[in-house]
Design a protein around this motif. Structure first.
Motif, PDB file in Angstrom:
ATOM      1  N   THR A  16      84.078 -44.974  46.898  1.00 31.18           N
ATOM      2  CA  THR A  16      83.868 -46.354  46.449  1.00 31.18           C
ATOM      3  C   THR A  16      84.411 -47.338  47.481  1.00 31.18           C
ATOM      4  O   THR A  16      83.763 -48.347  47.781  1.00 31.18           O
ATOM      5  N   GLN A  88      69.990 -48.268  43.591  1.00 29.17           N
ATOM      6  CA  GLN A  88      71.129 -48.705  42.779  1.00 29.17           C
ATOM      7  C   GLN A  88      71.777 -49.949  43.386  1.00 29.17           C
ATOM      8  O   GLN A  88      72.150 -50.880  42.671  1.00 29.17           O
ATOM      9  N   GLN A  92      72.390 -54.386  42.422  1.00 27.53           N
ATOM     10  CA  GLN A  92      73.714 -55.030  42.344  1.00 27.53           C
ATOM     11  C   GLN A  92      73.554 -56.545  42.318  1.00 27.53           C
ATOM     12  O   GLN A  92      72.630 -57.066  42.934  1.00 27.53           O
TER      13      GLN A  92
ATOM     14  N   ASP B  22      84.598 -53.758  41.095  1.00 28.24           N
ATOM     15  CA  ASP B  22      83.278 -53.875  40.455  1.00 28.24           C
ATOM     16  C   ASP B  22      82.450 -52.625  40.718  1.00 28.24           C
ATOM     17  O   ASP B  22      81.765 -52.127  39.827  1.00 28.24           O
ATOM     18  N   SER B  25      83.699 -49.751  38.612  1.00 26.41           N
ATOM     19  CA  SER B  25      83.454 -49.831  37.167  1.00 26.41           C
ATOM     20  C   SER B  25      81.961 -49.739  36.822  1.00 26.41           C
ATOM     21  O   SER B  25      81.599 -49.784  35.657  1.00 26.41           O
ATOM     22  N   ASP B  26      81.122 -49.609  37.837  1.00 27.31           N
ATOM     23  CA  ASP B  26      79.675 -49.487  37.598  1.00 27.31           C
ATOM     24  C   ASP B  26      79.350 -48.010  37.376  1.00 27.31           C
ATOM     25  O   ASP B  26      79.259 -47.224  38.332  1.00 27.31           O
ATOM     26  N   LEU B  29      76.276 -46.498  39.177  1.00 21.57           N
ATOM     27  CA  LEU B  29      76.501 -46.356  40.620  1.00 21.57           C
ATOM     28  C   LEU B  29      77.383 -45.139  40.897  1.00 21.57           C
ATOM     29  O   LEU B  29      77.112 -44.353  41.816  1.00 21.57           O
TER      30      LEU B  29
END
Lengths: 166, 257
Positions: A16, A88, A92, B22, B25-26, B29
């Motif tokens: 992430t 995806q 966003q 963000d 927390s998706d 994704l």
């Protein structure tokens, strides 16, 4: 720990953050999908070289930085692996334009200044961590960062003066 | 109005296009990312480590040896042949704690005259430390009759840890002390040429970039610049260093934890 476990752990812990690093630096968020796939494909091929502990995170940022530089030179290929991620990321929420003036100010600085400033402000890295990512001495990073901050401050002040009513 | 120092980073922070929180927390994704991990692993294999054939290996060793000779300068060249062999590891590398700890944190509190950086903390009780020190010092000659035994013995501290940069720094400082003492002796004896050659070795040593290797894995251990005055080649600086850091004043540097 096997190579598979090591890679999965690195991916789970840092994917992430690496995706965020890439999304914040490309023009369109979906462009980050191919870069993300490329970063971790390289990390997987070179998993033997992955350093232990927190250095693994900084090692990934080092790869991401080089992949991003290749992307800017126009040498990133679109790959099938990133298709779903691209879709995806396209979904966003877009940029509301609020940060545009600051990013315009940032664009007026050199690539090296931008890199130091964004690693500090966006990735919340310490000079010691930045030094590992960029392959510099921490003292050098501190000095260059201090100068880059002064230059950004000057550009922001200039923008503020230009925007102020007479 | 001028912005205050420090504001610029806060302003820059607000201009970030995406926030990691963000993204984290998706759920959708994260699911795609999870699949990407598996897809990448399925698409290829880690590259195998390549071993050099013996012929090329010999060339590499010869090249490294030649470079070491060049770096060590005149006296270093003469001493390489007569210098004592590096100490062999006292115990097999396989027994005891590993050399590397995987801990790169900078110590939060340091005592007087202690220093830290972001290099890895090494186990000073690891048998691999002996091999690590021997391989690091093997390319550095010492003056006739001197050996690394004192510093390698002092650095062997079971249960203690020291950062890699400072293990190297202690070896480099010890080497400079040895060469500095030799340099002083030569000057007292009026051997100008010998003293100049010793001075060259000291200059090479203070500006040397160390690239140590973990004897257990063969991987490089990242180290910073040893905290040394890079201008120690200047006589008065070397004299001052000798007074403050060598002979009876010699001590280990770094934060021992």
């Amino acid at each position: 720990m096997s190579h598979e476990q090591r890679f999965e752990a690195l991916f789970k812990q840092h994917s992430t953050s690496i995706l965020g690093y890439l999304v914040r630096r490309v023009d369109a968020a979906e462009d980050a999908a191919d870069l993300m796939a490329e970063v971790f494909a390289i990390a997987w091929r070179r998993i033997h070289d992955a350093p232990p502990g927190d250095e693994g995170r900084l090692w990934l940022y080092g790869i991401a930085r080089k992949v991003l530089a290749n992307h800017r030179r126009g040498s990133t290929r679109r790959g099938r692996l990133a298709d779903r991620l691209r879709e995806q990321l396209r979904a966003q929420p877009g940029d509301d334009g609020g940060g545009q003036p600051v990013r315009a100010a940032l664009e007026r600085l050199s690539v090296a200044d931008r890199e130091l400033l964004t690693l500090t402000a966006w990735e919340q890295m310490s000079p010691g961590e930045i030094a590992v990512v960029l392959g510099l001495e921490p003292a050098t990073v501190r000095t260059r960062l201090s100068r880059a901050r002064a230059r950004l401050r000057a550009v922001l002040d200039e923008h503020a003066r230009a925007a102020a009513p007479c | 109005m001028k912005s205050a120092p420090g504001d610029e980073l806060s302003v820059l922070r607000t201009a970030a296009r995406a926030d990691d929180r963000d993204l984290a927390s998706d759920g959708a994704l994260q699911e795609v990312l999870g699949d990407l991990c598996g897809d990448i692993m399925a698409a290829g294999r880690p590259r195998r480590r390549l071993r050099l054939p013996i012929g090329r290996n010999a060339v590499a060793v010869a090249a490294a040896f030649g470079m070491a000779l060049l770096l060590l300068g005149g006296v270093g060249l003469k001493q390489l042949q007569s210098a004592p062999r590096p100490e062999r590891p006292a115990v097999p590398v396989s027994s005891g704690p590993p050399l590397r700890t995987g801990d790169f944190r900078q110590a939060m509190t340091v005592g007087p005259s202690e220093a830290t950086d972001t290099s890895e903390w090494l186990n000073l009780g690891s048998p691999a430390l002996q091999v690590f020190m021997a391989s690091t010092t093997s390319s550095i000659s010492l003056p006739p009759g001197r050996s690394w035994a004192a510093v390698t013995r002092a650095l062997t501290l079971p249960g203690k840890r020291l950062q890699a940069t400072f293990v190297i720094a202690n070896l480099a400082r010890y080497g400079i002390c040895q060469w500095g003492g030799y340099w002083q002796d030569l000057r007292l004896r009026g051997d100008v040429q010998g003293a100049r050659a010793a001075d060259i070795v000291i200059k090479r040593l203070v500006s040397r970039r160390f690239a140590p290797v973990d004897p257990e894995t063969g991987r490089a251990i990242r180290v910073g610049w040893p905290p040394l005055d890079r201008k120690l080649g200047e006589s008065w600086r070397l004299e001052r260093f000798m007074r403050s850091s060598c002979g009876p004043a010699w001590r280990l540097v770094g934060a021992f934890r």
